[in-house]
Design a protein around this motif. Structure first.
Motif, PDB file in Angstrom:
ATOM      1  N   SER A 137     -13.414  19.029 -80.763  1.00 43.76           N
ATOM      2  CA  SER A 137     -13.641  17.661 -81.236  1.00 43.76           C
ATOM      3  C   SER A 137     -13.172  16.614 -80.241  1.00 43.76           C
ATOM      4  O   SER A 137     -13.853  15.624 -80.022  1.00 43.76           O
ATOM      5  CB  SER A 137     -12.943  17.444 -82.578  1.00 43.76           C
ATOM      6  OG  SER A 137     -13.483  18.325 -83.531  1.00 43.76           O
ATOM      7  N   ASN A 138     -11.994  16.799 -79.673  1.00 35.95           N
ATOM      8  CA  ASN A 138     -11.533  15.898 -78.620  1.00 35.95           C
ATOM      9  C   ASN A 138     -10.281  16.429 -77.943  1.00 35.95           C
ATOM     10  O   ASN A 138      -9.661  17.378 -78.422  1.00 35.95           O
ATOM     11  CB  ASN A 138     -11.343  14.457 -79.113  1.00 35.95           C
ATOM     12  CG  ASN A 138     -10.300  14.308 -80.181  1.00 35.95           C
ATOM     13  OD1 ASN A 138      -9.367  15.070 -80.249  1.00 35.95           O
ATOM     14  ND2 ASN A 138     -10.460  13.316 -81.028  1.00 35.95           N
TER      15      ASN A 138
ATOM     16  N   GLY B 239     -11.782   8.522 -87.229  1.00 38.79           N
ATOM     17  CA  GLY B 239     -11.132   8.717 -85.935  1.00 38.79           C
ATOM     18  C   GLY B 239      -9.682   8.288 -85.937  1.00 38.79           C
ATOM     19  O   GLY B 239      -8.841   8.905 -85.276  1.00 38.79           O
TER      20      GLY B 239
ATOM     21  N   ASP C 116     -11.930  10.714 -76.112  1.00 39.09           N
ATOM     22  CA  ASP C 116     -13.369  10.778 -76.326  1.00 39.09           C
ATOM     23  C   ASP C 116     -13.627  11.666 -77.532  1.00 39.09           C
ATOM     24  O   ASP C 116     -13.192  12.824 -77.549  1.00 39.09           O
ATOM     25  CB  ASP C 116     -14.084  11.357 -75.100  1.00 39.09           C
ATOM     26  CG  ASP C 116     -13.999  10.432 -73.904  1.00 39.09           C
ATOM     27  OD1 ASP C 116     -14.131   9.212 -74.102  1.00 39.09           O
ATOM     28  OD2 ASP C 116     -13.798  10.938 -72.788  1.00 39.09           O
ATOM     29  N   PHE C 117     -14.316  11.121 -78.526  1.00 39.43           N
ATOM     30  CA  PHE C 117     -14.671  11.905 -79.698  1.00 39.43           C
ATOM     31  C   PHE C 117     -15.958  12.654 -79.367  1.00 39.43           C
ATOM     32  O   PHE C 117     -17.022  12.072 -79.282  1.00 39.43           O
ATOM     33  CB  PHE C 117     -14.810  10.999 -80.925  1.00 39.43           C
ATOM     34  CG  PHE C 117     -13.496  10.412 -81.344  1.00 39.43           C
ATOM     35  CD1 PHE C 117     -12.649  11.125 -82.177  1.00 39.43           C
ATOM     36  CD2 PHE C 117     -13.094   9.172 -80.887  1.00 39.43           C
ATOM     37  CE1 PHE C 117     -11.410  10.605 -82.556  1.00 39.43           C
ATOM     38  CE2 PHE C 117     -11.864   8.637 -81.263  1.00 39.43           C
ATOM     39  CZ  PHE C 117     -11.017   9.364 -82.098  1.00 39.43           C
TER      40      PHE C 117
ATOM     41  N   PRO D 258     -18.336  15.066 -84.300  1.00 36.84           N
ATOM     42  CA  PRO D 258     -17.749  14.595 -85.557  1.00 36.84           C
ATOM     43  C   PRO D 258     -17.115  15.742 -86.349  1.00 36.84           C
ATOM     44  O   PRO D 258     -17.533  16.895 -86.243  1.00 36.84           O
ATOM     45  CB  PRO D 258     -18.937  14.002 -86.311  1.00 36.84           C
ATOM     46  CG  PRO D 258     -20.143  14.628 -85.707  1.00 36.84           C
ATOM     47  CD  PRO D 258     -19.792  14.963 -84.298  1.00 36.84           C
TER      48      PRO D 258
ATOM     49  N   ILE E 271      -7.493  11.080 -87.154  1.00 35.72           N
ATOM     50  CA  ILE E 271      -7.288  12.103 -86.120  1.00 35.72           C
ATOM     51  C   ILE E 271      -6.283  11.599 -85.085  1.00 35.72           C
ATOM     52  O   ILE E 271      -5.406  12.347 -84.642  1.00 35.72           O
ATOM     53  CB  ILE E 271      -8.629  12.504 -85.465  1.00 35.72           C
ATOM     54  CG1 ILE E 271      -9.580  13.096 -86.514  1.00 35.72           C
ATOM     55  CG2 ILE E 271      -8.403  13.469 -84.308  1.00 35.72           C
ATOM     56  CD1 ILE E 271      -9.059  14.320 -87.241  1.00 35.72           C
TER      57      ILE E 271
END
Length: 181
Positions: free
Chosen positions: A108-109, A32, A64-65, A68, A35
Motif C-alpha cells: 500500500s505504501n 489516508g 505515496d499511496f 487503496p 494510515i
C-alpha cells in the motif's frame, strides 16, 4: 559489544490491524490520514525500542499511496531503524494490506520517518551507535544517507531561489501560469 552500540535489527517491529468501516473515507476506502496515524505510532515504537528513549517525529519523507486499502482488509505495518545519527533515527516503514478472504496481498505504501530521541526534560539525547549485521542493513543505511543528502541539497536550493527575479517570473509561462502582477 559496546553498551553505547546496538544491533539495528533489534528495532524491528510490526503491527497488524483489521480495517473497519469507521476508518473509511467518503469513497469507502480506508482514510489516508488513519494510515498515517498508524505509521506515526509504529515509527515511535520502533525508534523508542531502539533508543530506549521517548522519541518525537521530526519529519516524514514522501508518502505515496500506491494502492487503496479496503474495509475488511488486514493491514500490516513493518518498521525498522535504517539510519542512526547522533540523536536522530530514520525509520523505514512498509505498509501492506491483505484481503483475508482471498489472501491477496498489496503493497500500500512506504515512507521514512525521522525520529529524535529526547530525555525527561525534552532535550535531544544521543542514541546507541548502530551495529549493522547484514548487507541489506548496509544498503538501507546508505539509502538513508542519500535521502538525507538530497533533502539538504533541496533545502539549500529552496533557500537560495528568488521567486521574484525576472527569470523566475518569465519562466512561469513555461508551466501554463498567467502572471497578472
Amino acid at each position: 559489544m559496546n553498551t553505547d552500540s546496538k544491533k539495528i535489527n533489534t528495532s524491528r517491529i510490526s503491527i497488524s490491524e483489521l480495517m473497519l468501516p469507521s476508518h473509511s473515507n467518503f469513497s469507502g476506502k480506508i482514510h489516508g490520514g488513519y494510515i498515517l496515524s498508524l505509521m506515526d505510532k509504529i515509527a515511535f515504537a520502533c525508534a523508542s525500542k531502539y533508543s530506549g528513549r521517548y522519541c518525537v517525529t521530526a519529519s516524514v519523507d514522501t508518502v505515496d499511496f500506491l494502492s487503496p486499502i479496503e474495509v475488511g482488509e488486514l493491514v500490516t505495518l513493518k518498521a525498522c531503524v535504517n539510519y542512526v545519527g547522533r540523536s536522530s533515527m530514520v525509520v523505514g516503514i512498509r505498509v501492506i494490506s491483505q484481503n483475508i478472504q482471498t489472501g491477496k496481498i498489496k503493497h500500500s505504501n512506504s515512507s521514512y520517518f525521522t525520529m529524535v530521541a529526547k530525555d525527561d526534560d525534552g532535550n535531544t539525547v544521543a542514541v546507541p551507535r548502530p551495529i549493522l549485521t547484514t548487507l541489506d542493513e548496509v544498503r538501507r543505511f546508505y539509502d538513508s544517507l542519500r535521502r538525507i543528502k538530497a533533502k539538504k541539497e533541496h533545502m539549500e536550493d529552496t533557500n537560495s531561489f528568488d521567486h521574484t527575479s525576472r527569470e523566475a517570473l518569465d519562466r512561469l509561462s513555461d508551466y501554463g501560469a498567467i502572471l497578472t502582477l
